[in-house]
Motif scaffolding. Structure first.
Motif, PDB file in Angstrom:
ATOM      1  N   PHE A  16      -7.099 -10.084   2.463  1.00  0.00           N
ATOM      2  CA  PHE A  16      -7.529  -9.372   3.591  1.00  0.00           C
ATOM      3  C   PHE A  16      -7.936  -8.093   3.329  1.00  0.00           C
ATOM      4  CE2 PHE A  16      -3.802  -6.610   4.545  1.00  0.00           C
ATOM      5  CZ  PHE A  16      -2.785  -6.946   4.112  1.00  0.00           C
ATOM      6  N   LEU A  18      -8.900  -4.400   3.072  1.00  0.00           N
ATOM      7  CA  LEU A  18      -8.223  -2.998   3.376  1.00  0.00           C
ATOM      8  C   LEU A  18      -9.497  -1.673   3.536  1.00  0.00           C
ATOM      9  CD1 LEU A  18      -5.653  -3.065   0.551  1.00  0.00           C
ATOM     10  CD2 LEU A  18      -5.354  -3.331   3.060  1.00  0.00           C
ATOM     11  N   CYS A  20      -6.939  -2.236   6.594  1.00  0.00           N
ATOM     12  CA  CYS A  20      -6.446  -2.938   7.539  1.00  0.00           C
ATOM     13  C   CYS A  20      -6.332  -2.324   8.995  1.00  0.00           C
ATOM     14  CB  CYS A  20      -5.359  -4.075   7.398  1.00  0.00           C
ATOM     15  SG  CYS A  20      -3.857  -3.538   8.018  1.00  0.00           S
ATOM     16  N   HIS A  22      -4.028  -2.105  11.012  1.00  0.00           N
ATOM     17  CA  HIS A  22      -2.994  -1.530  11.362  1.00  0.00           C
ATOM     18  C   HIS A  22      -2.471  -0.112  10.866  1.00  0.00           C
ATOM     19  CE1 HIS A  22      -1.448  -5.082  13.404  1.00  0.00           C
ATOM     20  NE2 HIS A  22      -2.057  -5.747  12.161  1.00  0.00           N
ATOM     21  N   GLU A  23      -3.680   0.244  10.037  1.00  0.00           N
ATOM     22  CA  GLU A  23      -3.321   1.632   9.213  1.00  0.00           C
ATOM     23  C   GLU A  23      -4.357   2.615  10.196  1.00  0.00           C
ATOM     24  OE1 GLU A  23      -5.156   5.128   7.214  1.00  0.00           O
ATOM     25  OE2 GLU A  23      -6.541   3.469   7.832  1.00  0.00           O
ATOM     26  N   CYS A  28       1.065   3.181   8.102  1.00  0.00           N
ATOM     27  CA  CYS A  28       0.972   1.587   8.778  1.00  0.00           C
ATOM     28  C   CYS A  28       1.719   1.802  10.216  1.00  0.00           C
ATOM     29  CB  CYS A  28       1.964   0.625   8.008  1.00  0.00           C
ATOM     30  SG  CYS A  28       2.180  -0.823   8.563  1.00  0.00           S
ATOM     31  N   ILE A  30       2.717  -0.744  12.037  1.00  0.00           N
ATOM     32  CA  ILE A  30       3.544  -1.783  12.218  1.00  0.00           C
ATOM     33  C   ILE A  30       4.444  -1.955  11.127  1.00  0.00           C
ATOM     34  CG2 ILE A  30       2.103  -3.065  13.608  1.00  0.00           C
ATOM     35  CD1 ILE A  30       1.575  -4.897  10.887  1.00  0.00           C
ATOM     36  N   ARG A  34       5.858  -5.109   9.016  1.00  0.00           N
ATOM     37  CA  ARG A  34       4.775  -5.406   8.209  1.00  0.00           C
ATOM     38  C   ARG A  34       4.807  -6.597   7.343  1.00  0.00           C
ATOM     39  NH1 ARG A  34       8.127  -2.198   5.825  1.00  0.00           N
ATOM     40  NH2 ARG A  34       8.188  -2.140   3.610  1.00  0.00           N
ATOM     41  N   PHE A  35       3.687  -7.166   6.865  1.00  0.00           N
ATOM     42  CA  PHE A  35       3.570  -8.583   6.525  1.00  0.00           C
ATOM     43  C   PHE A  35       4.409  -8.423   5.148  1.00  0.00           C
ATOM     44  CE2 PHE A  35      -0.689  -7.685   8.067  1.00  0.00           C
ATOM     45  CZ  PHE A  35      -0.311  -8.311   9.596  1.00  0.00           C
ATOM     46  N   CYS A  38       2.718  -6.922   2.217  1.00  0.00           N
ATOM     47  CA  CYS A  38       2.891  -5.687   2.167  1.00  0.00           C
ATOM     48  C   CYS A  38       4.239  -4.955   1.707  1.00  0.00           C
ATOM     49  CB  CYS A  38       2.557  -5.029   3.509  1.00  0.00           C
ATOM     50  SG  CYS A  38       0.956  -5.701   3.996  1.00  0.00           S
TER      51      CYS A  38
HETATM   52  S1  SF4 Z   1       1.268  -1.926   5.046  1.00  0.00           S
HETATM   53 FE1  SF4 Z   1       0.150  -3.733   5.408  1.00  0.00          FE
HETATM   54  S2  SF4 Z   1       0.113  -3.929   7.589  1.00  0.00           S
HETATM   55 FE2  SF4 Z   1       0.435  -1.874   7.361  1.00  0.00          FE
HETATM   56  S3  SF4 Z   1      -1.234  -0.882   7.157  1.00  0.00           S
HETATM   57 FE3  SF4 Z   1      -0.842  -1.208   4.863  1.00  0.00          FE
HETATM   58  S4  SF4 Z   1      -2.020  -3.249   4.703  1.00  0.00           S
HETATM   59 FE4  SF4 Z   1      -1.948  -2.959   6.938  1.00  0.00          FE
END
Ligand code: SF4
Length: 146
Positions: A16, A18, A20, A22-23, A28, A30, A34-35, A38
């Motif tokens: 994915f 960057l 992303c 969610h930043e 971040c 979330i 977070r995933f 991550c």
């Molecule tokens: S930690 Fe993961 S979900 Fe959070 S901003 Fe970075 S890439 Fe996106």
């Protein structure tokens, strides 16, 4: 995954892009949920810090330098903040168009240098070395032979 992330493929692997969505402002949004990727990812600098090879002051210094380089590249072209886009942008900047004047040449050279500086910084301090093909199935560390 999904989650509205922009996916891309490179050499048979899916990533994915960057930064992303969610930043926000370098953080971040979330973080608690977070995933997994991550949560488990450790960049080269974090590994070096955790191994005691780089102290906290130097680690922060390297992050500051990288952020400044990102800002310079983004100021030239916001699309170049993305590593996948940056490859094509860098290749395009390396080609001098026919009849390019001195001023345009200087601007192109400046943009190219900014990208090269960022890529060099990321490669040297942040990106984990890719395992050699024969080592891909090997554990990260192996017992000493001595
Ligand atoms: S930690 Fe993961 S979900 Fe959070 S901003 Fe970075 S890439 Fe996106």
């Amino acid at each position: 995954m999904g989650e509205g992330l922009e996916l891309t493929e490179d050499k048979g692997a899916t990533y994915f892009k960057l930064p992303c969505h969610h930043e926000q402002c370098g953080q971040c949004t979330i973080y608690e949920t977070r995933f997994d990727i991550c949560r488990s990812f450790r960049c080269r600098l974090l590994r070096a810090y955790q191994a005691g090879e780089v102290d906290l002051v130097e680690a922060r210094n390297r992050v500051e330098i990288a952020l400044k380089l990102v800002q310079a590249v983004k100021a030239n072209d916001p699309d170049a903040a993305n590593a996948f886009n940056r490859r094509a942008i860098r290749a395009g900047l390396a080609e001098a168009p026919d009849g390019e004047g001195d001023e345009a040449k200087a601007i192109r050279a400046r943009k190219l240098l900014d990208i090269v500086a960022l890529d060099t910084c990321l490669e040297r301090w942040f990106r984990n070395p890719k395992p050699a093909p024969a080592d891909e199935d090997q554990p990260e560390t192996s017992p000493s032979n001595s």
